[in-house]
Design a protein around this motif. Structure first.
Motif: not given
Ligand code: NDP
Ligand code: MG
Length: 379
Positions: A242-251
């Motif tokens: 909700i704070d506008g932050s996006t968390i991604a998982q990458a490999s």
């Protein structure tokens, strides 16, 4: 040492899971294996190699027993369900198709945890599966493994939406899909997988199934589940807070990462998969999905939102349509048409409530018959 059972051990996910066991003999011990009927020699060979004392096959057990020697063989249509109840730390369900639902419920029913690759379990029987509680299931599907990991960085009340990534399959940029061949549909640009999930990736049905899978796994409203094309398949999914932050998982695309994470109970195993090479240029693109060319996603979303038995009907009709496409009975674009037609014919009226596995089986029987009828009409 974690004791594991693998259902679908001869398939793409099953074989990779065993490779993880081979690379980590101090961490995992295999206590049961099961498969269908197509690769008996491989199944028995796996049991011998990994010292497994009991195996299951849907084939008649005579041949398997000849091959297996001392190893106990359980045979017949319920073999995977029986193997799933062997007491262990985790059951990996890597069977293809909603035939995997029975084994998933059987495993959960005796208190086993499930590493779930078989997304069809959740699509066909999401409420039944999740009734055992969120802590009993760890997703193996790369997108859902990514979401599981991303969720760890915030509270569920802080989640704005989730974004599933899709490679777009082999036809991401192809405008005319009417004359697609089987070989073209099987040529996935970034992932090497079993036949059914590869065809589902080409129609984007797979992303539709995964939206429904995410709904059940993470208890998310459909309006909070988006999908986006990401051709490189390196970002496996994202959670926007909700704070506008996006968390991604990458490999880099390799199922060993999510399989190892799930088998180890959401722990990280050294060198499970190669990491991103930052010494080389990396480009990550994200593009909106063209829902006109790929109507499967909207259809899945509609079925999911209506709920009840509709996702089960949707999936069963798709399984029949994919088999028909593989057998050369229908064209590529007819896959989604058959599914849409089956859903329309059977999904009218109020949503059918699902109380148990037999309710799912009854609905699926009707859906398969309807899909077969519609396929007959198209020929
Ligand atoms: P495969 O087709 O490669 O393997 C399927 C496995 O299930 C085989 O071991 C097969 O045995 C077994 N099987 C088939 N029918 C039965 C049955 N009636 N009872 C018990 N076992 C049976 O599939 P994948 O490994 O590609 O996929 C497995 C699941 O994981 C699917 O739900 C797929 O959507 C999901 N998934 C797969 C990914 C991948 O990279 N492959 C990625 C993400 C999700 P046999 O050899 O005898 O036919
Ligand atoms: Mg996936």
């Amino acid at each position: 040492m974690r004791e594991i059972v693998i259902l679908g051990s001869t398939g793409s996910i099953g074989v990779q899971a065993l490779e993880i066991v081979a690379a980590n003999p101090d961490k995992f011990r295999v206590v049961g294996l099961s498969a269908g009927s197509k690769n008996l020699e491989l199944l028995v060979e796996q049991a011998k190699k990994y010292g497994v004392s009991v195996i299951g096959t849907t084939a008649d057990g005579t041949k398997a027993r000849d091959l297996a020697g001392e190893i106990q063989v359980i045979d017949g249509p319920k073999a995977a369900t029986e193997i799933a109840t062997i007491p262990c730390d985790i059951v990996l369900n890597a069977v293809t198709g909603s035939i995997g639902l029975g084994p998933t419920l059987a495993a959960l029913g005796v208190g086993n945890k499930v590493a779930l690759a078989n997304k069809e379990s959740l699509v066909a029987g999401g409420d039944l599966v999740m009734a055992y509680g969120r802590d009993q299931i760890i997703p193996v599907d790369s997108e859902h493994s990514a979401l599981y990991q991303c969720f760890l960085s915030g509270k569920s009340s802080e989640v704005k939406q989730v974004v599933l990534t899709a490679s777009g399959g082999p036809f991401r940029d192809r405008t005319d899909l009417s004359d697609v061949t089987l070989d073209q549909a099987l040529a996935h640009p970034t992932w090497s997988m079993g036949q059914v999930v590869t065809i589902n990736s080409a129609t984007l049905m797979n992303k539709g199934l995964e939206i429904i899978e995410a709904h059940y796994l993470f208890d998310l409203a459909y309006s909070k589940i988006q999908a986006v094309i990401h051709p490189q398949s390196v970002v496996h999914s994202m959670v926007e807070f909700i704070d506008g932050s996006t968390i991604a998982q990458a490999s880099p695309p390799n199922m060993k990462g999510p399989i190892a994470y799930a088998l180890s109970g959401a722990n990280r195993i050294s060198k499970a998969t190669a990491a991103i090479d930052w010494s080389k240029p990396n480009t990550w693109e994200f593009l909106p999905i063209d829902n006109n060319r790929f109507p499967a996603i909207d259809l899945a979303r509609r079925c999911g939102e209506l709920g009840g038995g509709l996702p089960a009907i949707f999936n069963a009709a798709n399984e029949v349509a994919v088999d028909a496409f593989i057998a050369g009975k229908i064209s590529f674009t007819q896959i989604v048409e058959i599914v849409e037609g089956s859903v329309q014919k059977l999904g009218g009226g109020s949503p059918i409530a699902i109380r148990d596995l037999s309710d799912v089986s009854a609905l699926e029987k009707d859906a398969r018959a309807m899909a077969v009828e519609l396929i007959g009409d198209r020929k």
